[in-house]
Design an enzyme around this catalytic site. Structure first.
Site, short mmCIF file in Angstrom:
data_model
loop_
_atom_site.label_atom_id
_atom_site.label_comp_id
_atom_site.label_asym_id
_atom_site.label_seq_id
_atom_site.Cartn_x
_atom_site.Cartn_y
_atom_site.Cartn_z
N SER A 119 -0.83 3.75 7.07
CA SER A 119 -1.02 2.28 7.42
C SER A 119 -0.80 2.20 8.81
O SER A 119 -0.84 1.04 9.43
CB SER A 119 -0.20 1.40 6.35
OG SER A 119 -0.11 2.05 5.24
N HIS A 140 -8.44 3.68 5.98
CA HIS A 140 -7.20 2.67 5.47
C HIS A 140 -7.75 2.16 4.35
O HIS A 140 -8.35 1.04 4.58
CB HIS A 140 -6.82 2.31 6.76
CG HIS A 140 -5.43 1.47 6.30
ND1 HIS A 140 -5.26 0.32 6.70
CD2 HIS A 140 -4.56 1.63 5.71
CE1 HIS A 140 -4.25 -0.22 6.61
NE2 HIS A 140 -3.69 0.43 5.52
N GLU A 152 -10.71 0.20 6.38
CA GLU A 152 -10.69 0.46 7.80
C GLU A 152 -10.77 1.92 8.23
O GLU A 152 -10.07 2.56 7.60
CB GLU A 152 -9.46 0.01 8.55
CG GLU A 152 -9.07 -1.60 8.27
CD GLU A 152 -7.81 -2.02 9.04
OE1 GLU A 152 -7.67 -3.05 9.51
OE2 GLU A 152 -6.89 -1.03 8.76
N ASN A 190 -3.11 -5.50 9.75
CA ASN A 190 -1.50 -5.35 9.83
C ASN A 190 -1.58 -6.10 11.24
O ASN A 190 -0.43 -6.95 11.36
CB ASN A 190 -0.87 -4.10 9.57
CG ASN A 190 -0.92 -3.86 8.17
OD1 ASN A 190 -0.88 -4.77 7.18
ND2 ASN A 190 -0.43 -2.67 7.80
N1 LIG Z 1 1.09 0.91 -1.20
C1 LIG Z 1 0.09 0.56 -0.08
O1 LIG Z 1 0.02 -0.82 -0.47
C2 LIG Z 1 -0.42 1.06 0.92
C3 LIG Z 1 -1.86 0.74 1.58
C4 LIG Z 1 -2.61 1.39 2.45
C5 LIG Z 1 -1.96 2.46 2.68
N2 LIG Z 1 -0.98 3.09 2.17
C6 LIG Z 1 -0.35 4.41 2.57
O2 LIG Z 1 -1.10 5.26 1.83
C7 LIG Z 1 0.02 6.43 1.47
C8 LIG Z 1 0.42 6.60 0.21
O3 LIG Z 1 1.18 5.18 -0.21
P1 LIG Z 1 1.55 5.23 -1.62
O4 LIG Z 1 1.91 3.85 -1.97
O5 LIG Z 1 0.28 5.67 -2.64
O6 LIG Z 1 2.86 6.11 -2.07
P2 LIG Z 1 3.29 6.49 -3.40
O7 LIG Z 1 4.74 6.71 -3.04
O8 LIG Z 1 2.74 5.76 -4.50
O9 LIG Z 1 2.72 7.92 -3.50
C9 LIG Z 1 2.85 9.09 -2.53
C10 LIG Z 1 2.83 10.40 -3.53
O10 LIG Z 1 2.25 11.36 -2.61
C11 LIG Z 1 3.07 12.64 -3.19
N3 LIG Z 1 3.45 13.57 -2.12
C12 LIG Z 1 4.55 13.50 -1.40
N4 LIG Z 1 4.31 14.61 -0.46
C13 LIG Z 1 3.26 15.26 -0.93
C14 LIG Z 1 2.71 16.58 -0.61
N5 LIG Z 1 3.21 17.29 0.41
N6 LIG Z 1 1.67 17.05 -1.25
C15 LIG Z 1 0.95 16.46 -2.28
N7 LIG Z 1 1.67 15.47 -2.70
C16 LIG Z 1 2.68 14.66 -2.10
C17 LIG Z 1 4.17 11.97 -4.05
O11 LIG Z 1 4.63 12.76 -4.97
C18 LIG Z 1 3.56 10.63 -4.45
O12 LIG Z 1 3.01 11.01 -5.70
C19 LIG Z 1 1.09 5.96 2.66
O13 LIG Z 1 0.63 6.69 3.81
C20 LIG Z 1 0.95 4.50 2.69
O14 LIG Z 1 1.34 3.92 4.26
C21 LIG Z 1 -0.23 2.32 1.17
#
Ligand SMILES: NC(=O)c1ccc[n+]([C@@H]2O[C@H](COP(=O)([O-])OP(=O)(O)OC[C@H]3O[C@@H](n4cnc5c(N)ncnc54)[C@H](O)[C@@H]3O)[C@@H](O)[C@H]2O)c1
Length: 373
Positions: A119, A140, A152, A190
């Site tokens: 993000s 994204h 995006e 954002n």
């Molecule tokens: N939550 C949102 O609304 C949102 C929206 C757009 C983008 N994002 C981006 O998406 C990404 C993930 O966010 P999320 O909310 O899904 O997080 P989350 O915490 O729900 O999930 C992250 C997952 O990644 C796993 N993980 C961590 N290190 C790892 C590795 N080395 N190998 C494999 N798996 C691994 C974790 O165990 C976890 O299950 C981030 O970069 C975040 O900025 C989030």
């Protein structure tokens, strides 16, 4: 041609991306660090499938087909070795993401495109951890992935045209509308949401209007589905604070998070998920502040025009075009109209005068963009 997608991270976003990919015909392998995280991710996907079945959108046969196209493993090399596209959705941490991309780059076939769902992190810096920056791109997605129509595509300095075209094609197949943004802080959505949120907080801090008046003005006159304070509580004030802090770090003082937001986050009051943010949720009822009597039309213009101004800066800087920015804000932030549609509705002269006055009163964070001539 992308057929097999590896999704790294089975969390909220990874599970959603895996679901929309498998649902739309891609073969998908999901990776996480522990079996329990994979199990939780697969459970999320099953819930999405069940919701689809309940709503009559997915037949049992389709559901079986979808599930048969999904695999999961804790071995990242295994997952990416025959992938055409890898989409990374792990924790928002530059060092961890770089480490994962170096590993993926070494194990994935030469033609494979590498994408990140970050993000806020720099696509160019992440691409630098691989030997194929031309095949590196930001994809994204927005949460919840199955419901949100926007994708995006974030283009780095070295991202090739073929990579952009392949990512666009995947997005289209996943039933998403794609917009293109050059790698820059906050990308489109954002970047434009934060000035509006920040202005709402500053308006509150200056005592010009109460949060109830601001939220009501934005929904009734502004036709937004939620006002900034309700939206902040819904999204999570920790997430809002992080997004604003990234822009503050990368662009400067004009994005400095106001004290009210910082204090709430420091106190652990991060919105609906902690039962308290700008408002209280649950047993404890809020006592609304007495209204300040601010004109709702003025509130809406005073909050939206800085968002419109930021949109013009994105065009001036060549980050994105008018059409994509309008679409991104309608689909990714549920704005009732795009910022350039607001500009047309308010009138260019009025908006220029409004910003000129803000510039005179409040300084360079409100300078008139080149776009307005
Ligand atoms: N939550 C949102 O609304 C949102 C929206 C757009 C983008 N994002 C981006 O998406 C990404 C993930 O966010 P999320 O909310 O899904 O997080 P989350 O915490 O729900 O999930 C992250 C997952 O990644 C796993 N993980 C961590 N290190 C790892 C590795 N080395 N190998 C494999 N798996 C691994 C974790 O165990 C976890 O299950 C981030 O970069 C975040 O900025 C989030």
């Amino acid at each position: 041609m992308v057929n097999k997608i590896a999704v790294i991270g089975a969390g909220l976003m990874g599970a959603g991306i895996a679901y929309v990919s498998a649902w739309n015909g891609f073969n998908v392998t999901v990776v996480d660090i522990k079996q329990e995280f994979i199990d939780a991710g697969m459970e999320r996907i099953r819930t999405d499938v069940m919701t689809g079945i309940d709503k009559g959108k997915i037949s049992m046969t389709d559901a079986e087909g979808l599930m048969s196209r999904l695999n999961a493993t804790v071995n990242v090399e295994e997952a990416v070795k025959d992938a055409d596209l890898v989409i990374e959705a792990i924790f928002e941490n530059m060092d961890v993401k770089k480490e994962v991309f170096a590993k993926v780059d070494a194990a994935a076939p030469a033609h494979c495109i590498l994408a990140t769902n970050t993000s806020s992190l720099s696509i160019d810096e992440l691409a630098g951890s691989t030997k194929r920056p031309d095949k590196f791109i930001g994809m994204h997605y927005f949460s919840p992935v199955p419901a949100m129509k926007l994708l995006e595509l974030v283009i780095g300095d070295k991202t090739s045209e073929e990579t952009i075209a392949a990512a666009e094609s995947v997005g289209k197949t996943q039933n998403k509308k794609t917009v293109i943004a050059k790698n820059s802080p906050g990308f489109i959505v954002n970047r434009l949401l934060m000035p509006v949120m920040r202005e709402a907080l500053l308006m509150l801090e200056r005592g010009e209007a109460t949060k109830e008046e601001i939220d009501l003005a934005m929904t009734s006159v502004g036709k937004a589905p939620a006002g900034p304070f309700t939206l902040g509580d819904f999204v999570g004030l920790d997430i809002t604070f992080n997004a604003m802090s990234t822009l503050y770090r990368e662009i400067g003082d004009c994005f400095k998070p106001p004290e009210t937001l910082k204090n709430l986050v420091d106190a652990g009051n991060i919105g609906m998920k902690s039962k308290k943010g700008f408002y209280s949720y649950g047993a404890e009822e809020d006592e609304p502040e007495p209204p300040k009597g601010a004109d709702p039309q003025w509130i809406v213009e005073r909050l939206n025009i800085p968002g419109v101004r930021e949109a013009m800066i994105l065009v001036d800087d060549g980050v994105a075009n008018v059409e994509d920015i309008n679409m991104a804000m309608k689909l990714g932030a549920s704005w009732p109209m795009g910022p350039f549609e607001m500009l047309d509705q308010l009138g260019v002269d009025k908006v220029r005068d409004f910003i000129k006055k803000l510039h005179e009163d409040l300084g360079d964070c409100y300078s008139v963009p080149k776009y307005l001539g």
